[in-house]
Design a protein around this motif. Structure first.
Motif, PDB file in Angstrom:
ATOM      1  N   GLN A 292      44.408  29.257  51.215  1.00  0.00           N
ATOM      2  CA  GLN A 292      45.640  29.194  51.989  1.00  0.00           C
ATOM      3  C   GLN A 292      46.789  28.519  51.245  1.00  0.00           C
ATOM      4  OE1 GLN A 292      44.573  27.551  55.788  1.00  0.00           O
ATOM      5  NE2 GLN A 292      43.132  29.186  56.214  1.00  0.00           N
ATOM      6  N   LEU A 293      46.501  27.868  50.136  1.00  0.00           N
ATOM      7  CA  LEU A 293      47.554  27.236  49.346  1.00  0.00           C
ATOM      8  C   LEU A 293      48.251  28.224  48.415  1.00  0.00           C
ATOM      9  CD1 LEU A 293      45.883  23.869  48.256  1.00  0.00           C
ATOM     10  CD2 LEU A 293      47.670  24.197  49.967  1.00  0.00           C
ATOM     11  N   LEU A 294      47.674  29.395  48.240  1.00  0.00           N
ATOM     12  CA  LEU A 294      48.158  30.303  47.210  1.00  0.00           C
ATOM     13  C   LEU A 294      49.567  30.832  47.466  1.00  0.00           C
ATOM     14  CD1 LEU A 294      44.798  32.166  46.625  1.00  0.00           C
ATOM     15  CD2 LEU A 294      46.016  30.783  44.933  1.00  0.00           C
ATOM     16  N   ILE A 295      49.859  31.273  48.677  1.00  0.00           N
ATOM     17  CA  ILE A 295      51.201  31.795  48.953  1.00  0.00           C
ATOM     18  C   ILE A 295      52.262  30.695  48.890  1.00  0.00           C
ATOM     19  CG2 ILE A 295      52.683  32.769  50.770  1.00  0.00           C
ATOM     20  CD1 ILE A 295      50.518  34.756  51.391  1.00  0.00           C
ATOM     21  N   PRO A 296      52.054  29.529  49.521  1.00  0.00           N
ATOM     22  CA  PRO A 296      53.057  28.462  49.383  1.00  0.00           C
ATOM     23  C   PRO A 296      53.295  28.058  47.930  1.00  0.00           C
ATOM     24  CG  PRO A 296      51.595  27.972  51.206  1.00  0.00           C
ATOM     25  CD  PRO A 296      51.014  29.155  50.513  1.00  0.00           C
ATOM     26  N   MET A 297      52.232  27.968  47.132  1.00  0.00           N
ATOM     27  CA  MET A 297      52.409  27.602  45.735  1.00  0.00           C
ATOM     28  C   MET A 297      53.122  28.701  44.950  1.00  0.00           C
ATOM     29  SD  MET A 297      49.097  25.392  44.539  1.00  0.00           S
ATOM     30  CE  MET A 297      48.918  23.675  45.082  1.00  0.00           C
ATOM     31  N   THR A 298      52.895  29.941  45.331  1.00  0.00           N
ATOM     32  CA  THR A 298      53.633  31.049  44.717  1.00  0.00           C
ATOM     33  C   THR A 298      55.124  30.905  45.003  1.00  0.00           C
ATOM     34  OG1 THR A 298      51.762  32.579  44.883  1.00  0.00           O
ATOM     35  CG2 THR A 298      53.944  33.558  44.722  1.00  0.00           C
ATOM     36  N   LEU A 299      55.465  30.553  46.234  1.00  0.00           N
ATOM     37  CA  LEU A 299      56.868  30.372  46.614  1.00  0.00           C
ATOM     38  C   LEU A 299      57.488  29.180  45.899  1.00  0.00           C
ATOM     39  CD1 LEU A 299      56.641  31.081  50.445  1.00  0.00           C
ATOM     40  CD2 LEU A 299      57.193  32.653  48.595  1.00  0.00           C
ATOM     41  N   ALA A 300      56.666  28.180  45.599  1.00  0.00           N
ATOM     42  CA  ALA A 300      57.158  27.008  44.884  1.00  0.00           C
ATOM     43  C   ALA A 300      57.326  27.293  43.390  1.00  0.00           C
ATOM     44  CB  ALA A 300      56.210  25.835  45.082  1.00  0.00           C
ATOM     45  N   THR A 316      40.627  37.525  46.768  1.00  0.00           N
ATOM     46  CA  THR A 316      41.382  38.614  47.388  1.00  0.00           C
ATOM     47  C   THR A 316      42.845  38.237  47.549  1.00  0.00           C
ATOM     48  OG1 THR A 316      39.400  39.286  48.597  1.00  0.00           O
ATOM     49  CG2 THR A 316      41.507  40.125  49.399  1.00  0.00           C
ATOM     50  N   ASN A 317      43.093  37.007  47.972  1.00  0.00           N
ATOM     51  CA  ASN A 317      44.479  36.568  48.159  1.00  0.00           C
ATOM     52  C   ASN A 317      45.234  36.585  46.831  1.00  0.00           C
ATOM     53  OD1 ASN A 317      46.306  35.969  50.144  1.00  0.00           O
ATOM     54  ND2 ASN A 317      45.814  33.794  50.258  1.00  0.00           N
ATOM     55  N   ILE A 318      44.573  36.177  45.763  1.00  0.00           N
ATOM     56  CA  ILE A 318      45.203  36.228  44.437  1.00  0.00           C
ATOM     57  C   ILE A 318      45.583  37.662  44.091  1.00  0.00           C
ATOM     58  CG2 ILE A 318      44.754  35.960  41.958  1.00  0.00           C
ATOM     59  CD1 ILE A 318      43.073  33.484  42.658  1.00  0.00           C
ATOM     60  N   ASP A 319      44.678  38.601  44.351  1.00  0.00           N
ATOM     61  CA  ASP A 319      44.944  40.004  44.026  1.00  0.00           C
ATOM     62  C   ASP A 319      46.112  40.560  44.838  1.00  0.00           C
ATOM     63  OD1 ASP A 319      42.903  40.014  42.194  1.00  0.00           O
ATOM     64  OD2 ASP A 319      41.418  40.885  43.554  1.00  0.00           O
ATOM     65  N   VAL A 320      46.183  40.199  46.130  1.00  0.00           N
ATOM     66  CA  VAL A 320      47.285  40.689  46.965  1.00  0.00           C
ATOM     67  C   VAL A 320      48.617  40.121  46.480  1.00  0.00           C
ATOM     68  CG1 VAL A 320      48.283  40.667  49.283  1.00  0.00           C
ATOM     69  CG2 VAL A 320      45.828  41.056  48.985  1.00  0.00           C
ATOM     70  N   ILE A 321      48.649  38.827  46.198  1.00  0.00           N
ATOM     71  CA  ILE A 321      49.885  38.188  45.729  1.00  0.00           C
ATOM     72  C   ILE A 321      50.376  38.846  44.437  1.00  0.00           C
ATOM     73  CG2 ILE A 321      50.824  36.042  44.759  1.00  0.00           C
ATOM     74  CD1 ILE A 321      48.970  34.576  46.790  1.00  0.00           C
ATOM     75  N   LYS A 322      49.456  39.155  43.544  1.00  0.00           N
ATOM     76  CA  LYS A 322      49.829  39.757  42.257  1.00  0.00           C
ATOM     77  C   LYS A 322      50.409  41.157  42.417  1.00  0.00           C
ATOM     78  CE  LYS A 322      46.824  37.185  39.104  1.00  0.00           C
ATOM     79  NZ  LYS A 322      45.677  37.246  38.160  1.00  0.00           N
ATOM     80  N   GLN A 323      50.181  41.787  43.567  1.00  0.00           N
ATOM     81  CA  GLN A 323      50.771  43.094  43.811  1.00  0.00           C
ATOM     82  C   GLN A 323      52.254  42.999  44.151  1.00  0.00           C
ATOM     83  OE1 GLN A 323      46.989  44.404  46.314  1.00  0.00           O
ATOM     84  NE2 GLN A 323      48.258  46.180  45.914  1.00  0.00           N
ATOM     85  N   PHE A 324      52.710  41.783  44.473  1.00  0.00           N
ATOM     86  CA  PHE A 324      54.114  41.595  44.857  1.00  0.00           C
ATOM     87  C   PHE A 324      54.925  40.807  43.841  1.00  0.00           C
ATOM     88  CE2 PHE A 324      51.988  42.453  48.840  1.00  0.00           C
ATOM     89  CZ  PHE A 324      52.902  43.204  49.546  1.00  0.00           C
ATOM     90  N   THR A 325      54.273  40.034  43.011  1.00  0.00           N
ATOM     91  CA  THR A 325      54.994  39.148  42.103  1.00  0.00           C
ATOM     92  C   THR A 325      54.255  39.053  40.779  1.00  0.00           C
ATOM     93  OG1 THR A 325      55.758  36.861  41.786  1.00  0.00           O
ATOM     94  CG2 THR A 325      53.797  37.178  43.122  1.00  0.00           C
ATOM     95  N   ASP A 326      54.981  38.703  39.736  1.00  0.00           N
ATOM     96  CA  ASP A 326      54.348  38.587  38.423  1.00  0.00           C
ATOM     97  C   ASP A 326      53.978  37.149  38.082  1.00  0.00           C
ATOM     98  OD1 ASP A 326      56.840  37.512  38.066  1.00  0.00           O
ATOM     99  OD2 ASP A 326      57.472  38.882  36.477  1.00  0.00           O
TER     100      ASP A 326
END
Length: 345
Positions: A292-300, A316-326
């Motif tokens: 659950q920390l992955l998206i907030p840390m991505t935004l930071a 899975t969350n890492i894989d989804v995030i990588k589909q939207f951002t580099d």
């Protein structure tokens, strides 16, 4: 219109793919088409909890949608501009209100005005993070990163009756800051005042909680730790047993929800077993919080933490995030029981 294709069957193949994709879609302003929603679950497609997450995401940004209905295995979601304000979302079952909240919280936190959101549904159902976890573990770290939120409890809702109700007020913030979480929780668990045993009881004998506290105390040798049993107001019977380790940044919350036919002693043993494994790992973040920390840390724009072996939810969350951002996300195994996850350069 071009839609980013998201396969809901990837990785753990559950509701997390949907929720993370919705959050990232709004934040990056990328329309998405999600197929095979919850394909790996016994009842695939949108259940009420997941439908409410979509409707909440749609409401806060005026999104255009297609196919959004109960049971849907494919939807399209095209986000608009985020509109902070007062919202009210009711699941209608004991489904997780916390997961609905986490879908829209980062979005509203980064908007330009205050929002207040009231949720109705489940708060402690055993299959998702509870409101206690949200308040004591997740939110303190969000506040450390710059979010300003306040929770008002109205009623708790256990499975299967549900009926929980709570409200969160979210102040706007321009940016989230990076955090590094590497101090082992075992350093804090060694001190009795940092450890707590807590049983919540609704419409059941208080002796259930007392037995849970005693059993876990004996297993963990937490004789000097604080142990409490709290009777709570809820529409149906319920029991949540929690073991907590306070650190200087947040509280690690380990929780097992009581079930019909499962003894209080068994509930306590399950919970204590998770604590012992975590303390032995000498990591800072337990597995539920880790994903659950992955998206907030991505935004930071970055951050890091040590944790136990990453779960399928985390991967899975890492894989989804990588589909939207580099953004770069690396997972490094430090030893047999400790991993480090780093976001950013």
């Amino acid at each position: 219109m071009t839609y980013k294709f998201i396969d809901g069957a990837q990785g753990e193949g559950g509701g997390q793919v949907l929720r993370s994709a919705l959050t990232m879609s709004i934040l990056t302003k990328q329309p998405i088409e999600i197929v095979n929603i919850r394909a790996k679950r016994r009842k695939p497609g949108l259940l009420r909890q997941h439908l409410t997450s979509v409707l909440a995401a749609q409401a806060i940004c005026g999104a255009t949608t297609e196919g959004v209905e109960l049971g849907a295995g494919r939807i399209r979601f095209s986000p608009g501009e985020v509109v902070p304000g007062d919202y009210h979302f009711a699941i209608g079952t004991a489904g997780s209100t916390v997961l609905v909240c986490q879908t829209i919280l980062p979005v509203l936190a980064l908007s330009n005005a205050r929002s207040s959101v009231t949720f109705e549904g489940g708060t402690h159902n055993g299959k998702s993070p509870s409101l206690c976890f949200f308040e004591q573990s997740y939110l303190p770290l969000m506040q450390l990163m710059g979010m300003r939120c306040e929770v008002e409890r109205i009623a708790l809702g256990f499975y299967p009756a549900g009926g929980g109700k709570w409200k969160i007020t979210i102040e706007p913030t321009k940016d989230l800051g990076e955090v590094a979480l590497t101090t082992a929780a075992s350093n804090f668990a060694a001190t009795p005042e940092n450890c707590q045993l807590h049983a919540l009881i609704s419409q059941l004998p208080l002796s259930i909680g007392e037995r849970e506290v005693k059993t876990a105390t004996d297993i963990l040798n937490w004789d000097a730790a604080e142990g409490t049993v709290t009777e709570v107001d809820s529409p149906g019977p319920g029991n949540s047993f929690q073991l907590k380790i306070k650190s200087n940044t947040h509280t690690s919350v380990f929780e097992v929800v009581g079930e019909m036919g499962v003894s209080a002693e068994r509930v306590a043993k399950r919970c204590a077993g998770r604590v012992r494994k975590f303390v032995h790992s000498q990591t800072a973040v337990e597995e539920q919080l880790a994903d659950q920390l992955l998206i907030p840390m991505t935004l930071a724009g970055g951050g890091s933490y040590t944790t136990t072996k990453p779960t399928l939810h985390t991967a899975t969350n890492i894989d989804v995030i990588k589909q939207f951002t580099d953004i770069e996300i690396t997972t490094e195994q430090l030893n047999d029981v400790c991993w480090k996850i780093t976001l950013g350069a």
